[in-house]
Write an enzyme that holds these catalytic residues in place. Structure first.
Site, PDB file in Angstrom:
ATOM      1  N   CYS A  67      -8.021 -14.872  -1.184  1.00 23.88           N
ATOM      2  CA  CYS A  67      -8.162 -13.817  -2.186  1.00 23.88           C
ATOM      3  C   CYS A  67      -6.881 -12.973  -2.183  1.00 23.88           C
ATOM      4  CB  CYS A  67      -9.334 -12.900  -1.851  1.00 23.88           C
ATOM      5  SG  CYS A  67     -10.888 -13.769  -1.585  1.00 23.88           S
ATOM      6  N   CYS A  68      -6.444 -12.538  -3.376  1.00 17.72           N
ATOM      7  CA  CYS A  68      -5.239 -11.725  -3.432  1.00 17.72           C
ATOM      8  C   CYS A  68      -5.490 -10.393  -2.741  1.00 17.72           C
ATOM      9  CB  CYS A  68      -4.808 -11.513  -4.882  1.00 17.72           C
ATOM     10  SG  CYS A  68      -6.066 -10.771  -5.926  1.00 17.72           S
ATOM     11  N   CYS A 114      -6.427  -7.412 -15.815  1.00 17.31           N
ATOM     12  CA  CYS A 114      -5.281  -8.016 -15.112  1.00 17.31           C
ATOM     13  C   CYS A 114      -4.196  -8.471 -16.072  1.00 17.31           C
ATOM     14  CB  CYS A 114      -5.735  -9.194 -14.268  1.00 17.31           C
ATOM     15  SG  CYS A 114      -7.085  -8.796 -13.163  1.00 17.31           S
ATOM     16  N   LYS A 153       0.849  -1.188   0.000  1.00 14.78           N
ATOM     17  CA  LYS A 153       0.000   0.000   0.000  1.00 14.78           C
ATOM     18  C   LYS A 153       0.892   1.247   0.000  1.00 14.78           C
ATOM     19  CE  LYS A 153      -3.743  -2.531   2.301  1.00 14.78           C
ATOM     20  NZ  LYS A 153      -4.528  -2.872   1.123  1.00 14.78           N
TER      21      LYS A 153
END
Lengths: 380, 145
Positions: A197-198, A79, A15
């Site tokens: 989940c990624c 993606c 992040k």
């Protein structure tokens, strides 16, 4: 004439809230150019893959480095955008149109503040409530229905991804988890839990792709591009077998044919494990095992570090992270490091052949909108 | 009307956009017997069926598509209870329902999710808003099928 990957670089995914698209991508671009031994002036074209960068993402990045006066092409394939940029660069180099190409994959998902990926609401199924984890969750439900497999088999994919990610300083998640912890994490789309989940994050990766002539003259080690395949999905208004995603089957078949490589010869695979179920389905679609044998393949350890064909040594999208347009390029960077003996603690000894695979998109009537498969061979 | 004797710049075909966002589509039809069925389209050229209907047939590329009342009973291919969504309030359940003659629709699925199973028979719920809803069919309906 083949194209060659001369260098690759990336930033750790995570992040990076205070970094712009240029802020994310300029460091790996600088490093990839530096490690290629070439200079900015050698770059004949730039291919930038992204999904959410907005207008002129590539130009916003390379202008900061003083690169200009060359074609800069921005590519969205969801993606698969980054890998589509790799494919476009390889095609231009193989055709002799460009001698040195710069490839960038970049995306910044923290701009959305978390949650599921924003899909295009013009799409009928999106209006009916489709989100990416729901699509994969339906695949997972069907897998558990048709196959001799349990939720623990799904969870084992995440356990492996996290174990691999622990050895990768570029991974967003470097914390191990047990099957029990994976299954006990909160439900996102039943039967998929959070750890399946990624994660949401930001990232950037870059490659320098050169012609065979340039590669030979430089005398460095790198990767020979044995196959570079991009396909779209084929629409249907009726039945679709969610355990046989046709787009990956035909993309992989073409890649193996072009490369004259058998799946069993691969030393490593970086595949699109945006959700745990995807890895199992893609074992079969990429020919790593027979249809129906994916859970057994995972259980055997053959796809874990130390196994016959290591799948996602980077930690995959589940642990490394999945800033969508970045991922296809970051997969190639991982392959580059292994095939040039620069992968450090997670190095696969004597790795010679690598495959990367990334699909793109959730739109109705298709498995996915795009699928890119690359096969690379160690070269020097 | 054959317009191919005109120069390309004066032919009217495929010169206007398909206004596929403008109108609320009619998603449910009622048969003369009062049964509710999924409203879709059928291609007059290749017989492909689709729901919802659309301006161009993805199977053959033609535009000879007419409205067709499809079916009310189908099988639940797969489903998921969505707990995180960018588009609407959670939780909600969606699933793929396969109707006879090779039509798949994404629909809201009613009923206790713990009781839902892949391949079970589901029936269209009549009071639909902007999409379809299905619910598990009764035992008699399954026999009927």
């Amino acid at each position: 004439m083949s194209a060659y990957i001369l260098s690759g670089a990336m930033i750790p995914m995570g992040k990076h809230t205070n970094a712009s698209y240029a802020g994310l991508a300029v460091p790996p671009v600088r490093r990839a150019i530096r490690e290629s031994g070439l200079s900015r002036a050698d770059i004949g074209a730039v291919y930038c893959g992204h999904a959410f960068g907005g207008m002129l993402t590539g130009q916003r990045i390379v202008k900061d480095l003083g690169i200009g006066g060359v074609p800069v092409v921005n590519i969205d394939n969801a993606c698969s955008g980054g890998a589509s940029a790799v494919q476009a660069a390889c095609q231009a180099v193989e055709a002799g149109i460009v001698d040195v190409a710069l490839v960038i994959g970049v995306d910044k998902l923290t701009q959305f503040g978390g949650g599921t990926l924003p899909l295009v609401t013009e799409d009928w199924e999106v209006r009916q409530g489709m989100v990416m984890p729901a699509l994969y969750a339906m695949r997972a439900r069907r897998y558990l229905h048709e196959r001799d497999a349990t939720p623990a088999d799904l969870a084992a994919v995440a356990v492996k991804a996290r174990r691999h990610g622990m050895t990768n300083p570029f991974a967003q998640i470097r914390k191990a988890a047990t099957v029990e912890e994976v299954l006990a994490s909160r439900v996102i789309c039943d039967p998929l839990t959070l750890f399946q989940c990624c994660p949401t994050g930001d990232g950037a990766a870059a490659l320098v792709v050169v012609s065979e002539g340039r590669f030979r003259r430089l005398g460095k080690s790198g990767l020979r591009v044995r196959a570079s395949v991009l396909h779209s999905g084929t629409a249907t208004t009726g039945f679709r077998d969610m355990l046989r995603p046709e787009i990956t089957y035909h993309s992989a078949a073409e890649a193996y044919e072009v490369a004259e490589v058998d799946p069993k010869d691969l030393d490593l695979v970086e595949l699109h494990d945006a959700f745990t179920i995807a890895e199992l389905v893609y074992y079969e679609a990429l020919g790593l095992c027979k249809p129906g044998h994916s859970a057994a393949l995972l259980r055997s350890g053959a796809t874990s570090q130390g196994g016959r064909t290591v799948v996602n040594p980077s930690g995959g999208l589940l642990a490394k992270g999945h800033p969508v347009g970045c991922s296809g390029v970051a997969q190639v960077v991982e392959a580059f490091w292994h095939l040039t003996d620069q992968a450090g603690a997670r190095q696969i000894p004597n790795a010679r052949l690598a495959l990367t695979h990334v699909t793109g998109g959730g739109i109705s009537g298709l498995d996915h909108g795009a699928c890119t498969v690359h096969i690379f061979e160690r070269a020097s | 009307m054959d317009t191919h004797d005109k120069p390309a710049g004066e032919r009217p075909d495929d010169t206007m956009p398909n206004l596929d966002l403008g109108e609320t589509e009619r998603l449910v039809a009622r048969t003369p017997l009062g049964e509710h069925t999924v409203m879709g389209g059928e291609c007059g050229d290749c017989s492909a069926r689709m729901a919802p209907s659309r301006p161009v047939c993805p199977n053959c590329g033609g535009t000879n598509i007419h409205p067709a009342a499809l079916d009310s009973l189908g099988t639940l291919y797969s489903f998921s209870v969505v707990h995180v969504s960018a588009t609407r309030e959670v939780p909600y359940t969606i699933g793929y329902v396969d109707l006879p003659k090779n039509v798949r629709v994404l629909a809201a699925i009613d009923g206790d999710p713990a009781e839902l199973r892949c391949d079970q028979v589901v029936r269209l719920v009549p009071d639909t808003g902007d999409g379809w809803r299905f619910a598990p069919a009764s035992v008699e309906e399954k026999d009927m099928r």
